[in-house]
Design a protein around this motif. Sequence first.
Motif, short mmCIF file in Angstrom:
data_model
loop_
_atom_site.label_atom_id
_atom_site.label_comp_id
_atom_site.label_asym_id
_atom_site.label_seq_id
_atom_site.Cartn_x
_atom_site.Cartn_y
_atom_site.Cartn_z
N SER A 144 10.35 58.08 40.89
CA SER A 144 11.68 58.20 40.31
C SER A 144 11.58 58.65 38.85
O SER A 144 12.59 58.94 38.21
CB SER A 144 12.44 56.88 40.38
OG SER A 144 11.76 55.87 39.66
N LYS A 145 10.34 58.73 38.32
CA LYS A 145 10.11 59.25 36.97
C LYS A 145 8.68 59.73 36.88
O LYS A 145 7.76 59.06 37.37
CB LYS A 145 10.39 58.19 35.91
CG LYS A 145 10.24 58.70 34.48
CD LYS A 145 10.53 57.59 33.47
CE LYS A 145 10.35 58.11 32.04
NZ LYS A 145 10.60 57.04 31.04
N VAL A 146 8.48 60.89 36.26
CA VAL A 146 7.13 61.45 36.09
C VAL A 146 6.95 61.81 34.63
O VAL A 146 7.73 62.57 34.06
CB VAL A 146 6.93 62.71 36.98
CG1 VAL A 146 5.57 63.34 36.70
CG2 VAL A 146 7.06 62.36 38.45
N ASP A 147 5.90 61.23 34.02
CA ASP A 147 5.60 61.49 32.62
C ASP A 147 4.18 62.04 32.53
O ASP A 147 3.20 61.30 32.70
CB ASP A 147 5.75 60.21 31.79
CG ASP A 147 5.58 60.46 30.30
OD1 ASP A 147 5.53 61.64 29.90
OD2 ASP A 147 5.49 59.48 29.53
N LEU A 148 4.06 63.34 32.28
CA LEU A 148 2.76 64.00 32.27
C LEU A 148 2.15 63.93 30.88
O LEU A 148 2.76 64.31 29.90
CB LEU A 148 2.93 65.46 32.69
CG LEU A 148 1.69 66.27 33.02
CD1 LEU A 148 0.90 65.63 34.17
CD2 LEU A 148 2.07 67.70 33.40
N GLY A 149 0.91 63.40 30.80
CA GLY A 149 0.21 63.27 29.53
C GLY A 149 -1.03 64.15 29.50
O GLY A 149 -1.16 65.11 30.25
N GLU A 150 -1.96 63.79 28.62
CA GLU A 150 -3.22 64.52 28.50
C GLU A 150 -4.22 63.97 29.51
O GLU A 150 -4.83 62.93 29.29
CB GLU A 150 -3.78 64.39 27.08
CG GLU A 150 -2.98 65.14 26.03
CD GLU A 150 -3.05 66.65 26.23
OE1 GLU A 150 -4.08 67.13 26.74
OE2 GLU A 150 -2.08 67.34 25.87
N GLY A 151 -4.39 64.67 30.61
CA GLY A 151 -5.35 64.25 31.63
C GLY A 151 -4.86 63.13 32.52
O GLY A 151 -5.59 62.70 33.42
N THR A 152 -3.64 62.67 32.29
CA THR A 152 -3.08 61.59 33.12
C THR A 152 -1.61 61.88 33.40
O THR A 152 -0.98 62.71 32.74
CB THR A 152 -3.19 60.21 32.42
OG1 THR A 152 -2.43 60.24 31.21
CG2 THR A 152 -4.64 59.86 32.13
N VAL A 153 -1.07 61.17 34.36
CA VAL A 153 0.36 61.23 34.64
C VAL A 153 0.85 59.83 34.99
O VAL A 153 0.23 59.12 35.78
CB VAL A 153 0.67 62.22 35.80
CG1 VAL A 153 -0.05 61.85 37.09
CG2 VAL A 153 2.18 62.31 36.05
N ASP A 154 1.91 59.39 34.32
CA ASP A 154 2.53 58.10 34.61
C ASP A 154 3.64 58.33 35.63
O ASP A 154 4.56 59.11 35.39
CB ASP A 154 3.11 57.46 33.35
CG ASP A 154 2.02 57.02 32.38
OD1 ASP A 154 0.85 56.92 32.80
OD2 ASP A 154 2.34 56.79 31.19
N VAL A 155 3.56 57.62 36.74
CA VAL A 155 4.55 57.76 37.81
C VAL A 155 5.25 56.43 38.02
O VAL A 155 4.60 55.41 38.31
CB VAL A 155 3.88 58.21 39.13
CG1 VAL A 155 4.91 58.31 40.24
CG2 VAL A 155 3.17 59.55 38.95
N THR A 156 6.57 56.43 37.83
CA THR A 156 7.37 55.24 38.12
C THR A 156 7.83 55.32 39.56
O THR A 156 8.50 56.28 39.95
CB THR A 156 8.58 55.14 37.18
OG1 THR A 156 8.12 55.08 35.83
CG2 THR A 156 9.41 53.90 37.49
N ARG A 157 7.44 54.31 40.35
CA ARG A 157 7.69 54.32 41.78
C ARG A 157 8.79 53.33 42.14
O ARG A 157 8.92 52.27 41.53
CB ARG A 157 6.42 53.94 42.56
CG ARG A 157 5.19 54.74 42.21
CD ARG A 157 3.98 54.22 42.97
NE ARG A 157 4.20 54.28 44.41
CZ ARG A 157 4.12 53.22 45.21
NH1 ARG A 157 3.88 52.01 44.73
NH2 ARG A 157 4.32 53.36 46.51
N GLU A 158 9.54 53.69 43.18
CA GLU A 158 10.54 52.76 43.71
C GLU A 158 9.91 51.95 44.83
O GLU A 158 9.50 52.50 45.85
CB GLU A 158 11.76 53.54 44.21
CG GLU A 158 12.48 54.30 43.11
CD GLU A 158 13.89 54.70 43.50
OE1 GLU A 158 14.25 54.51 44.67
OE2 GLU A 158 14.62 55.19 42.62
#
Length: 249
Positions: A144-158
Amino acid sequence: MKILVPVKRVIDYNVKVRVKADGSGVDLANVKMSMNPFDEISVEEALRLKEAGKATEVVVVSVGPQQATETLRTGLAMGADRGILVKTDETTEPLAVAKILKGIVEAEEPGLVIVGKQAIDDDCNQTGQMLSALLGWSQGTFASKVDLGEGTVDVTREVDGGLQTVKLKLPAIVTTDLRLNEPRYASLPNIMKAKKKPIDEKTPADFGVDITPRLTVVKTAEPPAREAGIKVGSVSELVDKLKNEAGVL
C-alpha cells in the motif's frame, strides 16, 4: 535503475461475465478487454518512481495473444518507455508466466519488478511470489506504500492485523494492492506517442519454457442466484432459522 512491470489482458471489470452454454469456460466473443486493474496500479507506481528521479526506464511486458499488444500500448500511453510481448495463444498458468518473466528479468536486469497482486480473471495471486522464488529475490506483497531508497525499498503491506513495513534489498519483487495509488488516464498526445514506442515480440520457446497447462478445468458454472430475504417475527424465530435452516449456529 530499470523497472519491469508485467501486465495482463483481462475482461474489463465493468463487463458481466457470461459462461459458455456447454460449461467449458467463459465466453470471450465480442467482450471488451482491458488491462488488469492491479497492473494499472503497478504501472502507475513505476511511473511515479521514474518521475521522482528514482528510476530511468519503465518496461511493460505481457504474456498472451497478439491482441495483448493493445494492453501494452495502454501502458506505453500512460508513460512506459517500451514493451515486450511474449506471444502465445495458449492459456498460461501462473508458474509458466513466472518462468517466462524470470527469463525476461535475466535478460533485462531490472532493479525492481512491480507486479499486480492478482489478476481479476483467475484471482490466483501467485505469479509475483513464484517469480520471487525462481529468482531468489526479496519480495514485498500487497503493497500500500513503496519507498525506494539507495539499494533498498521499504514496502508497507496490508495484513490482517493492520499494516506491516518491510525493508527489502534490491533487486526485489513488489506486488501492488488497491490502496497504493490511483492510476492516471492516458492523454490523447501520449496515446499518439505510444504508437511509435517499440514493442519487442518473443515466444515462450525463446526462454525455454513449456507452457503446457498442469490443471484441467472440469466445469465452469455461474454462481447460484441469490435468494430473496425473509422477515422474521421475533428473535426466537430468527435463532431457530439460523440454527435449523441456515446451519450457522
